[in-house]
Design an enzyme around this catalytic site. Sequence first.
Site, short mmCIF file in Angstrom:
data_model
loop_
_atom_site.label_atom_id
_atom_site.label_comp_id
_atom_site.label_asym_id
_atom_site.label_seq_id
_atom_site.Cartn_x
_atom_site.Cartn_y
_atom_site.Cartn_z
CB VAL A 1 -0.13 -5.89 4.42
CG1 VAL A 1 -1.23 -5.11 5.08
CG2 VAL A 1 -0.37 -6.10 3.07
CB SER B 1 -0.78 0.04 1.37
OG SER B 1 -1.75 -0.98 1.05
CE1 TYR C 1 -3.59 -0.12 4.97
CE2 TYR C 1 -2.09 -0.85 6.57
CZ TYR C 1 -2.49 -0.70 5.11
OH TYR C 1 -1.75 -1.19 4.38
CE1 TYR D 1 -4.97 -0.89 -4.75
CE2 TYR D 1 -5.27 -3.39 -4.71
CZ TYR D 1 -5.22 -2.01 -3.93
OH TYR D 1 -5.21 -2.18 -2.60
CE LYS E 1 -3.98 0.78 -1.30
NZ LYS E 1 -4.58 0.62 0.03
#
Lengths: 315, 315, 315, 315
Positions: free
Chosen positions: C269, C74, C251, C199, C77
Amino acid sequence: MDDHIAIEELKAEIPAVLVEIEQEISPLLSLGQVANYIPELSNVDSNNFGMAVRFIDGATFETGNSRTNFSIQSISKVFSLTLAFAILKENLWFRVGKEPSGNPFNSLIQLENEDGKPRNPFINAGAIVIADIISSHFEDPLNTTIDFIREIAINKELSINMGVLQSEKNYGHRNAALAHFMKSYNNIHSDVEDVLDLYFGHCSIEMNCFDLATAFLYLANHGIHPLTGKAYLNASQAKRLNSLLLTCGTYDAAGEFAYKVGMPGKSGVGGGIAAIIPGVLSVAVWSPGLDNYGNSLAGAKALELFTTKTGISIF
Amino acid sequence: MDDHIAIEELKAEIPAVLVEIEQEISPLLSLGQVANYIPELSNVDSNNFGMAVRFIDGATFETGNSRTNFSIQSISKVFSLTLAFAILKENLWFRVGKEPSGNPFNSLIQLENEDGKPRNPFINAGAIVIADIISSHFEDPLNTTIDFIREIAINKELSINMGVLQSEKNYGHRNAALAHFMKSYNNIHSDVEDVLDLYFGHCSIEMNCFDLATAFLYLANHGIHPLTGKAYLNASQAKRLNSLLLTCGTYDAAGEFAYKVGMPGKSGVGGGIAAIIPGVLSVAVWSPGLDNYGNSLAGAKALELFTTKTGISIF
Amino acid sequence: MDDHIAIEELKAEIPAVLVEIEQEISPLLSLGQVANYIPELSNVDSNNFGMAVRFIDGATFETGNSRTNFSIQSISKVFSLTLAFAILKENLWFRVGKEPSGNPFNSLIQLENEDGKPRNPFINAGAIVIADIISSHFEDPLNTTIDFIREIAINKELSINMGVLQSEKNYGHRNAALAHFMKSYNNIHSDVEDVLDLYFGHCSIEMNCFDLATAFLYLANHGIHPLTGKAYLNASQAKRLNSLLLTCGTYDAAGEFAYKVGMPGKSGVGGGIAAIIPGVLSVAVWSPGLDNYGNSLAGAKALELFTTKTGISIF
Amino acid sequence: MDDHIAIEELKAEIPAVLVEIEQEISPLLSLGQVANYIPELSNVDSNNFGMAVRFIDGATFETGNSRTNFSIQSISKVFSLTLAFAILKENLWFRVGKEPSGNPFNSLIQLENEDGKPRNPFINAGAIVIADIISSHFEDPLNTTIDFIREIAINKELSINMGVLQSEKNYGHRNAALAHFMKSYNNIHSDVEDVLDLYFGHCSIEMNCFDLATAFLYLANHGIHPLTGKAYLNASQAKRLNSLLLTCGTYDAAGEFAYKVGMPGKSGVGGGIAAIIPGVLSVAVWSPGLDNYGNSLAGAKALELFTTKTGISIF
């Protein structure tokens, strides 16, 4: 089912059926969990089991502790709904919905999403709105409610257990939250405290299985109590209240109850369940141990066995 | 930013910046919606706009109605949190969380999903828990809280608007619902009524922009009020409280506020917002018209212009 | 912090600080839970710990396995958001929000309540919308994205781990659900499969702590990479992206991270976390064991110790 | 109701009742909203109204466009459930629940809260699980399903409308989301695409009111089709499936439907509704204009008038 002969054959079966039920549910008595949020309920012996069946002609069949009093709790919501329904008729549904909630009985989530209008009259929020309607309509709402229940149970001795009432009030913060929350949406008109007094009051009434089966007979007989001839609802209203019992009467397990038992019914955390077959009979069971949904574990099984063994069902 | 010359250059810019801000926000004054849940707030003139900037050395810059009192409402939650944080220190977080809620400030939904522990101390439920902590710790909690606010604002005249207080109590059913609900989870220890008296009390205090900017200076100065030398939090605690202001201080628009303004700050539905740049300054704005999230529309824009024009930001 | 002397003093402290951090986090390495949804991640040794600090002048400090590659997941992102933000600028926010979600990163609940517009670009749904924007804009979106990351990391060798990519696709039913769901709201314009390919592709890139710290330097330097001089965002955009990192980057624990660490940062993660102090430095840590929120347990602690020991923080 | 004379009296009433119904619902035809998510449905004329009543002895009463084909849509879920129930029997309920959902039929929210197990087989998620069960069990699941429906409708000509099928697939992103989401919880075993092909396939079948009333007769006759003698479910299973229709068969308006109509029934967004009185009859209505819950507005009213005028009801 309105065939006279079929009814007489059914009656003939019932004594043996009750014997079988009592035997078969016996191993379940220890598996339920007695309600423990107030001491008056948690101290009840989980080995109790009683059952009473009354036909609309008055014929009665009983087994076990069918004459032992217990706290009727949420079953009283059927009686208060009957009073409020008779007052407001179809206008009642502007104040409370008639759909299954899909959520635990004392949840505030749905209430917030739906602007303070409870999903149905049997979740706590809905029953508090019903209590508000009765509070606003009668001079002495609690005594009016109790007198009504005494009348349909044909038992003048019924009364509130004051220990239960006091404990309910002491531990009733979630219900107070529900009432204040709905008042913030203008869906409670009387004082919150007065409304809760009535609500906790009718939940604290004690009855036994025989009384309860008697009290439900007007729902099995199109709104007219067959043993007194007194009308409380018209036929359409009684039919509609029964549909609400089926879809919403047993907390978040109404689908399961309809699936396994197939009767409109209402349960309470005191361990009682009352149900009816329209045009035929009412039945009340009591066993204090509850399942995860707050319904009497042995009681629900007893009703399932009752409809399975006799073959009666609305479906 | 702790460079002495940079600070002096910044000060030199401020007067012109404030003039520009007042002009640029002028068309926005009519676009916001003054809080209308109680008459005392709804009657405030939406054309009001005031702003005060105070540096940690005491330098002050003001414009508009910066000395007109208004209801500080939720901004008071910063002060009550400071008191409770000083009492319980890190143990505070057993009672209340420190995450953004992602839901409206007075929602019960999350509270139910998380067993009566509010997401953070700035949503109503969290501030009520904070009020409970103060209630349980001080003999006279409301006066203790007011005295604390007077001390940090260096203004002994600050007081509660009794009309606002009375109206808050009359219309406070949703906050009563929150308090009863949390008490059902044992997360309120004092009497609900006492806790709500304190909560509504500190929300009803009136201050002006100058007072408010003064009162926030300890947060801009590592927990020590730079004008009195008195310590309220240690440096780590002040840093942590500032992080909470940034992530949770402006209701459900904290991300937007951080994005556009880039300062830790707290808003109230009376139209006030107070914010800080650590090590540098505090700023307070007031304009009663609110946006959809309950933050002062012109006030938030004024702060955005302030950081954009001066180039200061924590990011 | 932009004081030259203070920066040099800070640099002088870092080597000792890193030694202390590595010692203090050592007992935590066994406490986290390595991501186990795909074998490529679950097989990584949880004893790994690396950390790299880079100042905007290029000064570098490292410890542990700072040159071992890991799956950035992530953290990627941030890079795809930078590309999409540069394309759509403020119009980006018609497609995705900028508020903390208050819900787990792969939740569909909020998405449904908010008609298919994700809360922010760092939850999975938001990053999938970002991937859709990039997919619709570039001829070869995946290679464009990888090339961009190579450029800011100043490392042409960076590549996708094909085993991770294949596993992500095989186990990616929840992300497929998110994409189809948003497409039903017309918030995905390209083919679902193409969007997911991009993605999963950028999530499967491998980097080490040194690369990652290098790649984040443009965010610490107002949008311009200080070591190449190339501009990716303007100062206002960089500031705004940093605010999003602070409020939404870790998160459902963004509040906790801001509270304890006090730096804008992004976790993955795979066990990596990258963070910055505006105007000063970037830092990347890696340790594969995760806490309950999906953030590296030892990594988050290392960053907390880093800001506590050095005294730097944005608050 | 199983009294022979009563049934004959009921039959004698029906023709006049159907005439009255057709007149009384006429003003409602323009009030509903024809389903508009695909062109094949939105182009249907909202003035259509048809109704067919079939007794278990085969007696038939019809009015209006009772022989015009329409898209049965979700009514097909009753047929696929029957197939899956016959395969897995009570083990079916490990895969799907039997409680009302309290949420819109295509919601993902509850599904997430309950770990990918749909509330009941009539919401879309539940029907997709049912399609998965059939897909995993039969060689040619779609033809098996269609052949089953042809058999119970006693009409070999029934077929899929290929235009509807194609449009459903093109606009089916939300159902694809549901399927992928449940697959992420391992509650879909076959390929998502295969499962959706079956699901969209059986939803795209066309039938008329006469066919549909014929097809529901086995549910009115304890699981045995009275006109062919073929058994599909045993008496207990048929009773249980009927209870599910009552509590969950009409989307989020099951309580309202039970309250006003008092029959177990299932609706589809094509405007059809089929319902039964156990031991007596089945009835099918069709009118394309829908109410806010997705049920045929005139159709539901026609069924309410039917039970009110004839006095039949399960309650």
